[in-house]
Design a protein around this motif. Structure first.
Motif, PDB file in Angstrom:
ATOM      1  N   LEU A 168     -10.311   5.244  -8.532  1.00 53.57           N
ATOM      2  CA  LEU A 168      -9.703   6.389  -7.871  1.00 53.57           C
ATOM      3  C   LEU A 168     -10.367   7.636  -8.475  1.00 53.57           C
ATOM      4  N   LYS A 225      -7.150   5.532   0.826  1.00 57.42           N
ATOM      5  CA  LYS A 225      -7.396   6.176  -0.461  1.00 57.42           C
ATOM      6  C   LYS A 225      -8.898   6.306  -0.698  1.00 57.42           C
ATOM      7  N   LYS A 239     -13.526   5.280   1.785  1.00 59.20           N
ATOM      8  CA  LYS A 239     -12.073   5.265   2.016  1.00 59.20           C
ATOM      9  C   LYS A 239     -11.665   3.812   2.158  1.00 59.20           C
TER      10      LYS A 239
END
Length: 144
Positions: A113, A19, A15
């Motif tokens: 991501l 995110k 993290k």
């Protein structure tokens, strides 16, 4: 004649700024995948996964969460058929730790991501395992 080879590696997550980030490396063949390598004698598959990730990425603070899956495939190496079994773990990295890529073994390493990572990973069957790891970590399903 055939041989059996065992390897271990991991879907690395962290993290960062709220995110989820997923680490992929570009291997010596130019394909995006997760860090992995051979299991040495006297070493468990978990120990091998952590050692390989540390060697290839320079990340030090790692924690195995659980085994996600394993992959099995065949290939030919110097006219010998090899049956390879790779154990894949979900591994949590510490936020803020910088990558130090081992250029002798891999070309590049990058944090993605989750959606980017599932579009980028290249080997057959790897996308499904990557999604399974992300889902185990977040509890959220990744869309294609």
């Amino acid at each position: 004649m055939s041989e059996k080879h065992f390897a271990s590696g991991g879907v690395i997550v962290k993290k960062e700024d709220g995110k989820l980030n997923v680490l992929l490396i570009k291997d010596s063949y130019g394909h995006w995948t997760w860090p992995k390598g051979h299991i040495e004698k006297e070493e468990s598959s978990e120990e091998a996964a952590l050692r390989e990730v540390r060697e290839e990425t320079g990340l030090k603070t790692l924690e195995i969460i659980e085994e996600i899956d394993s992959q099995e495939y065949w290939y030919t190496l110097k006219r010998v058929k090899v049956h390879k079994i790779v154990h894949i773990y979900l591994i949590k990295a510490k936020s803020g730790e910088k990558l130090k890529i081992q250029k002798e073994e891999i070309q590049e390493g990058k944090w993605f991501l989750p959606e980017e990572a599932t579009k980028t990973i290249e080997y057959k069957g790897s996308k499904e395992i990557l999604k399974k790891g992300i889902e185990k970590f977040t509890g959220l399903r990744i869309k294609d």
